[in-house]
Design a protein around this motif. Structure first.
Motif, PDB file in Angstrom:
ATOM      1  N   UNK A  65      34.928  34.425  34.210  1.00 43.85           N
ATOM      2  CA  UNK A  65      35.790  34.910  35.277  1.00 43.85           C
ATOM      3  C   UNK A  65      37.181  34.292  35.236  1.00 43.85           C
ATOM      4  N   UNK A  66      37.291  33.042  34.805  1.00 47.56           N
ATOM      5  CA  UNK A  66      38.604  32.394  34.758  1.00 47.56           C
ATOM      6  C   UNK A  66      39.501  33.074  33.731  1.00 47.56           C
ATOM      7  N   UNK A  67      38.937  33.388  32.579  1.00 45.54           N
ATOM      8  CA  UNK A  67      39.734  34.019  31.534  1.00 45.54           C
ATOM      9  C   UNK A  67      40.011  35.488  31.848  1.00 45.54           C
ATOM     10  N   UNK A  68      39.071  36.150  32.518  1.00 45.34           N
ATOM     11  CA  UNK A  68      39.341  37.514  32.987  1.00 45.34           C
ATOM     12  C   UNK A  68      40.477  37.498  34.000  1.00 45.34           C
ATOM     13  N   UNK A  69      40.483  36.521  34.891  1.00 44.40           N
ATOM     14  CA  UNK A  69      41.552  36.408  35.884  1.00 44.40           C
ATOM     15  C   UNK A  69      42.902  36.172  35.214  1.00 44.40           C
ATOM     16  N   UNK A  70      42.920  35.357  34.161  1.00 48.08           N
ATOM     17  CA  UNK A  70      44.160  35.124  33.427  1.00 48.08           C
ATOM     18  C   UNK A  70      44.692  36.413  32.819  1.00 48.08           C
ATOM     19  N   UNK A  71      43.806  37.204  32.215  1.00 50.09           N
ATOM     20  CA  UNK A  71      44.224  38.472  31.613  1.00 50.09           C
ATOM     21  C   UNK A  71      44.827  39.402  32.673  1.00 50.09           C
ATOM     22  N   UNK A  72      44.130  39.552  33.787  1.00 46.30           N
ATOM     23  CA  UNK A  72      44.590  40.476  34.823  1.00 46.30           C
ATOM     24  C   UNK A  72      45.874  39.973  35.483  1.00 46.30           C
ATOM     25  N   UNK A  73      45.957  38.678  35.722  1.00 44.51           N
ATOM     26  CA  UNK A  73      47.164  38.123  36.328  1.00 44.51           C
ATOM     27  C   UNK A  73      48.369  38.311  35.413  1.00 44.51           C
ATOM     28  N   UNK A  74      48.162  38.140  34.111  1.00 48.94           N
ATOM     29  CA  UNK A  74      49.262  38.321  33.160  1.00 48.94           C
ATOM     30  C   UNK A  74      49.733  39.774  33.146  1.00 48.94           C
ATOM     31  N   UNK A  75      48.785  40.723  33.093  1.00 51.21           N
ATOM     32  CA  UNK A  75      49.162  42.133  33.141  1.00 51.21           C
ATOM     33  C   UNK A  75      49.930  42.450  34.423  1.00 51.21           C
ATOM     34  N   UNK A 121      44.938  35.703  42.851  1.00 50.61           N
ATOM     35  CA  UNK A 121      45.885  35.489  43.946  1.00 50.61           C
ATOM     36  C   UNK A 121      46.452  34.072  43.968  1.00 50.61           C
ATOM     37  N   UNK A 122      46.016  33.225  43.023  1.00 48.26           N
ATOM     38  CA  UNK A 122      46.532  31.858  42.966  1.00 48.26           C
ATOM     39  C   UNK A 122      45.778  30.859  43.803  1.00 48.26           C
ATOM     40  N   UNK A 123      44.647  31.273  44.345  1.00 48.03           N
ATOM     41  CA  UNK A 123      43.822  30.368  45.151  1.00 48.03           C
ATOM     42  C   UNK A 123      42.844  29.623  44.248  1.00 48.03           C
ATOM     43  N   UNK A 124      42.381  28.440  44.674  1.00 47.01           N
ATOM     44  CA  UNK A 124      41.401  27.709  43.871  1.00 47.01           C
ATOM     45  C   UNK A 124      40.087  28.476  43.768  1.00 47.01           C
ATOM     46  N   UNK A 125      39.435  28.341  42.629  1.00 47.61           N
ATOM     47  CA  UNK A 125      38.128  28.948  42.462  1.00 47.61           C
ATOM     48  C   UNK A 125      37.151  28.427  43.493  1.00 47.61           C
ATOM     49  N   UNK A 133      30.951  29.690  37.667  1.00 44.10           N
ATOM     50  CA  UNK A 133      31.343  28.289  37.818  1.00 44.10           C
ATOM     51  C   UNK A 133      32.841  28.172  37.541  1.00 44.10           C
ATOM     52  N   UNK A 134      33.602  28.055  38.607  1.00 48.22           N
ATOM     53  CA  UNK A 134      35.055  27.927  38.463  1.00 48.22           C
ATOM     54  C   UNK A 134      35.640  27.116  39.614  1.00 48.22           C
ATOM     55  N   UNK A 135      34.847  26.261  40.189  1.00 45.84           N
ATOM     56  CA  UNK A 135      35.269  25.503  41.371  1.00 45.84           C
ATOM     57  C   UNK A 135      36.530  24.692  41.069  1.00 45.84           C
ATOM     58  N   UNK A 136      37.558  24.902  41.881  1.00 43.87           N
ATOM     59  CA  UNK A 136      38.790  24.138  41.763  1.00 43.87           C
ATOM     60  C   UNK A 136      39.763  24.633  40.708  1.00 43.87           C
ATOM     61  N   UNK A 137      39.382  25.607  39.888  1.00 47.86           N
ATOM     62  CA  UNK A 137      40.304  26.144  38.889  1.00 47.86           C
ATOM     63  C   UNK A 137      41.439  26.877  39.594  1.00 47.86           C
ATOM     64  N   UNK A 138      42.670  26.641  39.142  1.00 46.75           N
ATOM     65  CA  UNK A 138      43.833  27.304  39.735  1.00 46.75           C
ATOM     66  C   UNK A 138      44.704  27.863  38.612  1.00 46.75           C
ATOM     67  N   UNK A 139      45.093  29.109  38.710  1.00 46.38           N
ATOM     68  CA  UNK A 139      46.034  29.695  37.761  1.00 46.38           C
ATOM     69  C   UNK A 139      47.458  29.340  38.166  1.00 46.38           C
ATOM     70  N   UNK A 140      48.261  28.934  37.206  1.00 49.73           N
ATOM     71  CA  UNK A 140      49.658  28.623  37.507  1.00 49.73           C
ATOM     72  C   UNK A 140      50.548  29.859  37.397  1.00 49.73           C
ATOM     73  N   UNK A 141      50.133  30.847  36.593  1.00 46.28           N
ATOM     74  CA  UNK A 141      50.919  32.065  36.417  1.00 46.28           C
ATOM     75  C   UNK A 141      50.248  33.195  37.192  1.00 46.28           C
ATOM     76  N   UNK A 142      50.786  33.496  38.346  1.00 44.18           N
ATOM     77  CA  UNK A 142      50.176  34.512  39.206  1.00 44.18           C
ATOM     78  C   UNK A 142      51.203  35.601  39.525  1.00 44.18           C
ATOM     79  N   UNK A 143      50.732  36.811  39.753  1.00 46.60           N
ATOM     80  CA  UNK A 143      51.661  37.926  39.978  1.00 46.60           C
ATOM     81  C   UNK A 143      52.214  37.939  41.402  1.00 46.60           C
TER      82      UNK A 143
END
Length: 314
Positions: A65-75, A121-125, A133-143
């Motif tokens: 899910x973390x890497x899927x979120x990165x792909x979608x956020x980048x698009x 949305x840039x919120x912590x997992x 399992x993505x507790x506390x993961x945060x994306x720095x590049x968000x749309x």
């Protein structure tokens, strides 16, 4: 819809022609063994200027899910406001084949969707769950514009999950108005919050109504099979349709001998006015987007024909 079997040399001419003709959206398909949904979406977005691009669907068990979120956020960063992300269970047979079918598909898709929406949305997992399992993961590049995440699911329990954790629902073809209405009931209170309701239908448009109906029949061969029951059950001819399938030798004969009224109900097909009426009926039932899957051997010619059923503003 971008046909999954469209020859690669026709993909960019197809989507550019769709934009030129005045379509609002193009949806890409991710079926096992064909083309990747994210790669198709990125290419369509980069090759057009204003089309919204939907991914229908990314199976929850296929990507972390973390890497899927990165792909979608980048698009969504690169193409603001032009992306809709569809998530689903994936076809059980395919997901078992690749070792990614969970013991509890409902638990997985609920955890996955909740986490994906927070991360994009840039919120912590969220707190770790049974599968995700993505507790506390945060994306720095968000749309700036967070894309809707909708669930492409057909069962009542899965649609209830969509109402609980997603931004809407994607209904595969056939999506007759009665099926749309029944599905909206499963969303529960969320149905009152203007969710995205995307529906697919096989489509053919021709000045000769019979020619259009004949062209779309092949796309309806599977609807008599048990896994399509949810689509058929709300229709007034559901039992007759099952009996017709049981009496015939195969799916091809079933579709070729189906009454014309059933073909009209199960597709967007006919003259331009008839097709427009079918689209309007789906919107009246609650659809926010009606996605046309072109029927016939020449997809570019079919695309031009389908454009004749677009609202007159185009």
């Amino acid at each position: 819809m971008l046909p999954l079997d469209l020859p690669v040399g026709e993909v960019l001419p197809y989507v550019r022609r769709a934009e030129e003709l005045g379509f609002d959206q193009v949806w890409v398909v991710e079926d096992l063994g064909w083309r990747g949904g994210v790669a198709q979406a990125a290419t369509v977005l980069a090759s057009t200027t204003h089309l919204t691009v939907g991914i229908g669907i990314m199976p929850a068990g296929a990507r972390n899910v973390c890497f899927a979120a990165m792909e979608l956020a980048t698009l969504a960063q690169l193409h603001p406001g032009r992306l809709i992300a569809g998530i689903g269970h994936g076809m059980p047979g395919w997901m078992r084949q690749v070792g990614s079918w969970p013991e509890s598909p409902l638990t997985l898709i609920k955890e996955y969707t909740r986490a994906l929406r927070l991360l994009v949305a840039g919120e912590p997992g969220p707190e770790n769950g049974r599968y995700v399992r993505c507790q506390g993961v945060v994306l720095t590049e968000i749309p700036d514009i967070v894309p809707p995440v909708i669930l492409g699911v057909r069962g009542p329990k899965s649609q209830a999950v969509a109402g609980e954790v997603a931004d809407g629902l994607l209904l595969a073809e056939p999506a007759a108005p009665a099926y749309i209405t029944a599905s909206l009931r499963h969303l529960g209170p969320a149905a009152a919050n203007s969710p995205e309701i995307v529906v697919y239908d096989a489509a053919a448009v021709d000045d000769d109504e019979e020619a259009a109906l004949d062209r779309v029949r092949a796309a309806l061969e599977s609807v008599g099979e048990p896994q399509w029951a949810a689509h058929i059950d709300p229709l007034p001819f559901a039992e007759e349709l099952r009996a017709h399938r049981a009496a015939g030798p195969d799916a091809r004969h079933f579709a070729r001998t189906m009454p014309a009224d059933w073909v009209r109900a199960l597709s967007v097909a006919g003259t331009p006015d008839q097709a427009r009426e079918a689209i309007d009926a789906r919107h009246a039932a609650g659809a926010t987007s009606v996605v046309l899957a072109p029927a016939g051997p020449d997809r570019l010619a079919a695309l031009d024909s389908l454009a004749r059923a677009l609202p007159h503003r185009h």
